[in-house]
Write an enzyme that holds these catalytic residues in place. Sequence first.
Site, PDB file in Angstrom:
ATOM      1  N   ASN A  61       0.880  -1.178   0.000  1.00 54.41           N
ATOM      2  CA  ASN A  61       0.000   0.000   0.000  1.00 54.41           C
ATOM      3  C   ASN A  61       0.915   1.224   0.000  1.00 54.41           C
ATOM      4  O   ASN A  61       1.480   1.588   1.029  1.00 54.41           O
ATOM      5  CB  ASN A  61      -0.888  -0.037   1.249  1.00 54.41           C
ATOM      6  CG  ASN A  61      -1.835   1.149   1.312  1.00 54.41           C
ATOM      7  OD1 ASN A  61      -1.755   2.066   0.496  1.00 54.41           O
ATOM      8  ND2 ASN A  61      -2.721   1.132   2.283  1.00 54.41           N
ATOM      9  N   ARG A  74      -2.604  -2.134  -3.368  1.00 53.78           N
ATOM     10  CA  ARG A  74      -3.791  -1.308  -3.189  1.00 53.78           C
ATOM     11  C   ARG A  74      -3.672  -0.147  -4.184  1.00 53.78           C
ATOM     12  O   ARG A  74      -2.684   0.595  -4.153  1.00 53.78           O
ATOM     13  CB  ARG A  74      -3.855  -0.766  -1.768  1.00 53.78           C
ATOM     14  CG  ARG A  74      -4.985   0.209  -1.600  1.00 53.78           C
ATOM     15  CD  ARG A  74      -4.962   0.855  -0.246  1.00 53.78           C
ATOM     16  NE  ARG A  74      -6.135   1.701  -0.087  1.00 53.78           N
ATOM     17  CZ  ARG A  74      -6.096   2.914   0.457  1.00 53.78           C
ATOM     18  NH1 ARG A  74      -4.965   3.415   0.896  1.00 53.78           N
ATOM     19  NH2 ARG A  74      -7.192   3.614   0.561  1.00 53.78           N
ATOM     20  N   HIS A 123     -12.561   3.407   0.075  1.00 57.44           N
ATOM     21  CA  HIS A 123     -12.580   2.470   1.223  1.00 57.44           C
ATOM     22  C   HIS A 123     -13.310   1.169   0.853  1.00 57.44           C
ATOM     23  O   HIS A 123     -13.794   0.459   1.741  1.00 57.44           O
ATOM     24  CB  HIS A 123     -13.294   3.060   2.448  1.00 57.44           C
ATOM     25  CG  HIS A 123     -12.564   4.160   3.140  1.00 57.44           C
ATOM     26  ND1 HIS A 123     -13.228   5.174   3.800  1.00 57.44           N
ATOM     27  CD2 HIS A 123     -11.244   4.406   3.310  1.00 57.44           C
ATOM     28  CE1 HIS A 123     -12.351   6.002   4.332  1.00 57.44           C
ATOM     29  NE2 HIS A 123     -11.125   5.558   4.040  1.00 57.44           N
ATOM     30  N   ARG A 136     -10.341  16.833   6.511  1.00 61.21           N
ATOM     31  CA  ARG A 136     -11.177  17.252   5.367  1.00 61.21           C
ATOM     32  C   ARG A 136     -12.550  17.682   5.858  1.00 61.21           C
ATOM     33  O   ARG A 136     -13.084  17.099   6.796  1.00 61.21           O
ATOM     34  CB  ARG A 136     -11.371  16.085   4.392  1.00 61.21           C
ATOM     35  CG  ARG A 136     -10.111  15.560   3.789  1.00 61.21           C
ATOM     36  CD  ARG A 136     -10.436  14.417   2.826  1.00 61.21           C
ATOM     37  NE  ARG A 136      -9.244  13.662   2.496  1.00 61.21           N
ATOM     38  CZ  ARG A 136      -9.193  12.328   2.490  1.00 61.21           C
ATOM     39  NH1 ARG A 136     -10.260  11.600   2.775  1.00 61.21           N
ATOM     40  NH2 ARG A 136      -8.073  11.728   2.183  1.00 61.21           N
ATOM     41  N   GLU A 176      -7.888  -4.744   5.322  1.00 61.76           N
ATOM     42  CA  GLU A 176      -7.821  -4.553   3.870  1.00 61.76           C
ATOM     43  C   GLU A 176      -6.702  -5.393   3.265  1.00 61.76           C
ATOM     44  O   GLU A 176      -6.821  -5.888   2.148  1.00 61.76           O
ATOM     45  CB  GLU A 176      -7.590  -3.065   3.559  1.00 61.76           C
ATOM     46  CG  GLU A 176      -8.804  -2.212   3.889  1.00 61.76           C
ATOM     47  CD  GLU A 176      -8.469  -0.762   4.139  1.00 61.76           C
ATOM     48  OE1 GLU A 176      -7.921  -0.456   5.217  1.00 61.76           O
ATOM     49  OE2 GLU A 176      -8.751   0.070   3.264  1.00 61.76           O
TER      50      GLU A 176
END
Length: 401
Positions: free
Chosen positions: A10, A89, A178, A239, A384
Amino acid sequence: MNTNAILVINCGSSSVKFSLIKPASGETLLSGLAECLLSTDAKVTIKQQGDKKTYKLPDPFDHQAALSVLVVQLQQLNLVKDISAIGHRVVHGGEKYSQPTLITTEVEQAISQLAKLAPLHNPANLIGIKACQAAFDCLPQVAVFDTAFHQSMPEKAYMYGLPYSLYKEHGIRRYGFHGTSHYFVANQAAKQLNKPLAQCNLISAHLGNGCSVTVIKNGESVDTSMGMTPGEGLIMGTRCGDLDTGIIFHLVDNLGYSISDVDKLVNKESGLVGISDLSNDCRTLENAMLEDNHVQATLALTVFCYRIAKSIASYSASLTQLDGLVFTGGIGENSSWVRTEIVKQLGLLNFSLDEEKNQATRFGASGNIATKNSRACWVIATNEEFVIAEQSAQLLTNLAK
Ligand code: AMP
C-alpha cells in the site's frame, strides 16, 4: 498456481505499508511500514513474529530504497521463495475496474490516466508498482482498487446534479472509496448473521482519518458517502466533507483565497482539526473534551458524530430491510464515546447500544455491541491487507485454470 503467500503493498506519497500474508490461512508472516520517504528521516520498520526492527534508509531515501531493504530482509529470513505475487492497493480504478486486475503495461497506463481523478493517490500507487517490478521482476503483480466494490452503485446514486456531458465526457461522477474495507467488514457481518453476503443488508461506517459510510443491499454497495474524490461526505480528520459550493466562490471572490489555498483549506486544515483548532486525532480530542472540557474539541466531535448519524439515517432510503450497522476504522474500532454519540441519534432506526459491551469492545476486539432489542451493531476490525492478498490469490488461481 502456487499462492503460498502474497506480498501486499500500500504505497502512499511518502510511505509504504507492506504485509506478507498467506491467503489460505490469513496468517501474516511479516509486516511493516516505510515512512518519511524522500527525506533524510526515511526509515523502514519490519515486524516478524513479535520481533520489530527499524532501518534507516540510504540515499535517495525513496520507495525503491525502502523496497530494497525489505527484499534483503525477506531474503535473510528465507521468505522470498514463499511469495507467489504482489498485491497492490490502488486507490482509483474509475469505471473501468470493478475487479482485481493483473497489472500489464495497459493497466499501468490506465492507472496513470486515472491520476487526474486521484492526483494524491494513483501516482504514489504507480511508484509502488514500478518499484516492485524492479525488485521482484518475475512475480505477477495485481491491482486491487479501492473504488471497485462501489461499481455496483446505481446511476441514481453516482450521478451528480451537473450537466450529463461532464459525466459522459470527463467521468465526473461519484465513485466511492474504502471499498476493500467495506467489503471485508460486510463479509464478516455476513458470517455473524450466518447467511451468505448476497442476502445481507447492512450499513458500514469506516471511521478513521478518512471516513465513509456505505450502504450494502443484498451484498452489494448501492451508495456511499465519498464521491469523485475522497473529499465528499463526512467530516474527517482534516477534510471538511460536504460543503456548499458557494463557500468556495466566497473564499476566492471576497476573502483573497487562491484555488490552491482552498484545496489546502478543505483537505488539510478542516474537519476535526479545523473545528477544534487542536488536532485531527480523535484520541487527543476525546482527552481534551473529557479532561479539560475543551469547548472546540467537544464541538468538533459533536459535529463529526451528528454528520455520521445523519448519513447512516439517510441510507435507510436505499433499503427495505436492514440487518445491522458495522463500525470499523481506527475511530470506529476504538472510540466507544463516538459510537455512543452516533447510535443515540439512531433510535428511530431501532438501534441502541449495550454500554457495557460498547466500552469493552476496543483495541482489536470485535462483536455485537447492541442491546437485545436493538438491531445488530457490530464493531469489526478491518483487514484490507487480507482482502488484497485473498483477491490477488483468487485472480491468479482463476488465470491459471
Ligand atoms: P485510521 O485512519 O483508521 O488509522 O484511524 C486513525 C484515527 O483513529 C485517529 O483519529 C485516531 O485518533 C483514532 N483512534 C485510534 N485509536 C483510538 C482510540 N483508542 N480512541 C479513539 N480514537 C482512536
